[in-house]
Design a protein around this motif. Structure first.
Motif, PDB file in Angstrom:
ATOM      1  N   ARG A  25       0.721  -1.243  -0.114  1.00 48.55           N
ATOM      2  CA  ARG A  25      -0.206  -0.023   0.036  1.00 48.55           C
ATOM      3  C   ARG A  25       0.767   1.155   0.024  1.00 48.55           C
ATOM      4  O   ARG A  25       0.576   2.301  -0.633  1.00 48.55           O
ATOM      5  N   ARG A  26       1.940   1.053   0.791  1.00 47.98           N
ATOM      6  CA  ARG A  26       2.793   2.378   0.661  1.00 47.98           C
ATOM      7  C   ARG A  26       3.701   2.544  -0.509  1.00 47.98           C
ATOM      8  O   ARG A  26       3.483   3.753  -1.218  1.00 47.98           O
ATOM      9  N   PHE A  27       3.710   1.538  -1.435  1.00 53.50           N
ATOM     10  CA  PHE A  27       4.234   1.663  -2.866  1.00 53.50           C
ATOM     11  C   PHE A  27       3.328   2.068  -3.633  1.00 53.50           C
ATOM     12  O   PHE A  27       3.628   2.904  -4.526  1.00 53.50           O
ATOM     13  N   LEU A  28       1.893   1.685  -3.676  1.00 51.60           N
ATOM     14  CA  LEU A  28       0.869   2.187  -4.457  1.00 51.60           C
ATOM     15  C   LEU A  28       0.713   3.700  -4.123  1.00 51.60           C
ATOM     16  O   LEU A  28       0.431   4.428  -5.173  1.00 51.60           O
ATOM     17  N   ARG A  29       0.846   4.022  -2.722  1.00 52.20           N
ATOM     18  CA  ARG A  29       0.434   5.254  -2.509  1.00 52.20           C
ATOM     19  C   ARG A  29       1.696   6.185  -3.147  1.00 52.20           C
ATOM     20  O   ARG A  29       1.421   7.329  -3.553  1.00 52.20           O
ATOM     21  N   GLU A  33       0.921   9.505  -5.669  1.00 50.26           N
ATOM     22  CA  GLU A  33       1.319  10.696  -5.221  1.00 50.26           C
ATOM     23  C   GLU A  33       2.536  11.437  -6.448  1.00 50.26           C
ATOM     24  O   GLU A  33       2.372  12.426  -6.961  1.00 50.26           O
ATOM     25  N   ALA A  34       3.375  10.315  -7.025  1.00 49.47           N
ATOM     26  CA  ALA A  34       4.153  10.674  -7.710  1.00 49.47           C
ATOM     27  C   ALA A  34       3.522  10.909  -9.214  1.00 49.47           C
ATOM     28  O   ALA A  34       3.914  11.935  -9.908  1.00 49.47           O
ATOM     29  N   ALA A  35       2.578  10.180  -9.644  1.00 50.05           N
ATOM     30  CA  ALA A  35       1.899  10.438 -10.816  1.00 50.05           C
ATOM     31  C   ALA A  35       1.351  11.680 -10.947  1.00 50.05           C
ATOM     32  O   ALA A  35       1.232  12.469 -11.775  1.00 50.05           O
ATOM     33  N   ARG A  36       0.662  12.059  -9.554  1.00 49.99           N
ATOM     34  CA  ARG A  36      -0.198  13.274  -9.270  1.00 49.99           C
ATOM     35  C   ARG A  36       0.726  14.488  -9.851  1.00 49.99           C
ATOM     36  O   ARG A  36       0.597  15.557 -10.383  1.00 49.99           O
ATOM     37  N   ALA A  37       1.933  14.226  -8.973  1.00 43.36           N
ATOM     38  CA  ALA A  37       3.117  15.497  -9.261  1.00 43.36           C
ATOM     39  C   ALA A  37       3.582  15.675 -10.785  1.00 43.36           C
ATOM     40  O   ALA A  37       3.828  16.927 -10.952  1.00 43.36           O
ATOM     41  N   ALA A  38       3.340  14.557 -11.431  1.00 43.11           N
ATOM     42  CA  ALA A  38       3.657  14.497 -12.739  1.00 43.11           C
ATOM     43  C   ALA A  38       2.621  15.066 -13.600  1.00 43.11           C
ATOM     44  O   ALA A  38       2.633  14.973 -15.179  1.00 43.11           O
ATOM     45  N   GLY A  39       1.371  15.391 -13.185  1.00 41.02           N
ATOM     46  CA  GLY A  39       0.168  15.715 -13.927  1.00 41.02           C
ATOM     47  C   GLY A  39      -0.639  14.571 -14.495  1.00 41.02           C
ATOM     48  O   GLY A  39      -1.328  14.850 -15.242  1.00 41.02           O
ATOM     49  N   LEU A  40      -0.315  13.304 -13.627  1.00 42.87           N
ATOM     50  CA  LEU A  40      -1.161  12.086 -14.296  1.00 42.87           C
ATOM     51  C   LEU A  40      -1.848  11.688 -13.098  1.00 42.87           C
ATOM     52  O   LEU A  40      -1.534  11.782 -12.157  1.00 42.87           O
ATOM     53  N   THR A  41      -2.940  10.779 -13.656  1.00 47.57           N
ATOM     54  CA  THR A  41      -3.229   9.832 -12.461  1.00 47.57           C
ATOM     55  C   THR A  41      -2.705   8.575 -12.423  1.00 47.57           C
ATOM     56  O   THR A  41      -1.904   8.316 -13.274  1.00 47.57           O
ATOM     57  N   ALA A  42      -2.892   7.912 -11.434  1.00 48.21           N
ATOM     58  CA  ALA A  42      -1.973   6.616 -11.286  1.00 48.21           C
ATOM     59  C   ALA A  42      -2.450   5.863 -12.418  1.00 48.21           C
ATOM     60  O   ALA A  42      -1.648   4.972 -12.934  1.00 48.21           O
ATOM     61  N   LEU A  43      -3.718   5.644 -12.810  1.00 50.11           N
ATOM     62  CA  LEU A  43      -4.219   4.920 -13.921  1.00 50.11           C
ATOM     63  C   LEU A  43      -3.513   5.077 -15.141  1.00 50.11           C
ATOM     64  O   LEU A  43      -3.093   4.287 -16.091  1.00 50.11           O
ATOM     65  N   ALA A  66      -6.128  -3.603 -21.195  1.00 52.66           N
ATOM     66  CA  ALA A  66      -7.372  -4.197 -20.372  1.00 52.66           C
ATOM     67  C   ALA A  66      -6.956  -5.178 -19.293  1.00 52.66           C
ATOM     68  O   ALA A  66      -7.160  -5.081 -18.296  1.00 52.66           O
ATOM     69  N   GLU A  67      -6.151  -6.123 -19.939  1.00 51.10           N
ATOM     70  CA  GLU A  67      -5.753  -7.195 -19.146  1.00 51.10           C
ATOM     71  C   GLU A  67      -4.850  -6.787 -17.965  1.00 51.10           C
ATOM     72  O   GLU A  67      -4.893  -7.177 -16.743  1.00 51.10           O
ATOM     73  N   ARG A  68      -3.744  -5.929 -18.386  1.00 51.41           N
ATOM     74  CA  ARG A  68      -2.765  -5.534 -17.502  1.00 51.41           C
ATOM     75  C   ARG A  68      -3.272  -4.718 -16.441  1.00 51.41           C
ATOM     76  O   ARG A  68      -3.053  -4.607 -15.290  1.00 51.41           O
ATOM     77  N   LEU A  69      -4.394  -3.803 -16.702  1.00 50.88           N
ATOM     78  CA  LEU A  69      -5.173  -2.713 -15.768  1.00 50.88           C
ATOM     79  C   LEU A  69      -5.920  -3.463 -15.092  1.00 50.88           C
ATOM     80  O   LEU A  69      -6.679  -3.033 -14.159  1.00 50.88           O
ATOM     81  N   GLN A  70      -6.594  -4.727 -15.587  1.00 49.26           N
ATOM     82  CA  GLN A  70      -7.750  -5.380 -14.665  1.00 49.26           C
ATOM     83  C   GLN A  70      -9.015  -4.518 -15.106  1.00 49.26           C
ATOM     84  O   GLN A  70      -9.729  -4.658 -13.946  1.00 49.26           O
ATOM     85  N   ALA A  71      -9.133  -4.130 -16.300  1.00 48.61           N
ATOM     86  CA  ALA A  71     -10.442  -3.339 -16.309  1.00 48.61           C
ATOM     87  C   ALA A  71     -11.282  -3.765 -17.741  1.00 48.61           C
ATOM     88  O   ALA A  71     -10.638  -4.505 -18.466  1.00 48.61           O
TER      89      ALA A  71
END
Length: 142
Positions: A25-29, A33-43, A66-71
């Protein structure tokens, strides 16, 4: 303290799983945060990263993403559209199978994913150490 088991898992096993989940969870968070700072969403970051996941090519299909994102594929199509509008990816028709849509990074998308992947490398090392510790102690008693 008594070393009771829950469905075959002792207290030490529960502690290892808790530690792993915490570190994951720390890694994902960190990534969010890193993605947000770069102007992106994590997705968006994950999608950009997954375009580079297949050996021998630098693109991914909608189905692979879709498979990799499980979406669901329709959700990935919408995500690709948003990333395309942001100048991060471009779609191409596959030369061998015109039904297949390839998703390629643009130079802007490549710079973003490379920068974020580099930031994630150290955090990934920390997570790997936790996994190794859990693996090493998994067979040891309590």
């Amino acid at each position: 303290m008594e070393n009771k088991t829950i469905e075959g898992l002792d207290k030490a096993g529960l502690e290892r799983q808790s530690q792993f989940r915490y570190q994951l969870r720390r890694f994902l968070r960190f990534g969010e945060e890193a993605a947000r700072a770069a102007g992106l969403t994590a997705l968006q970051y994950h999608m950009l990263l997954h375009t580079q996941a297949f050996p021998g090519r630098d693109w991914a299909s909608i189905g692979e993403l879709a498979e990799r994102l499980q979406a669901q594929q329709h959700g990935v199509v919408a995500l690709v559209t948003r990333c395309e509008e942001a100048g991060l990816v471009r779609r191409r028709e596959n030369q061998d199978d015109r039904r297949l849509v390839e998703v390629h990074l643009t130079p802007k998308g490549r710079r973003r994913v490379e920068r974020l992947a580099a930031l994630h490398q150290a955090e990934l090392g920390k997570l790997a150490a936790v996994i190794e510790a859990a693996r090493a102690s998994a067979g040891k008693p309590g």
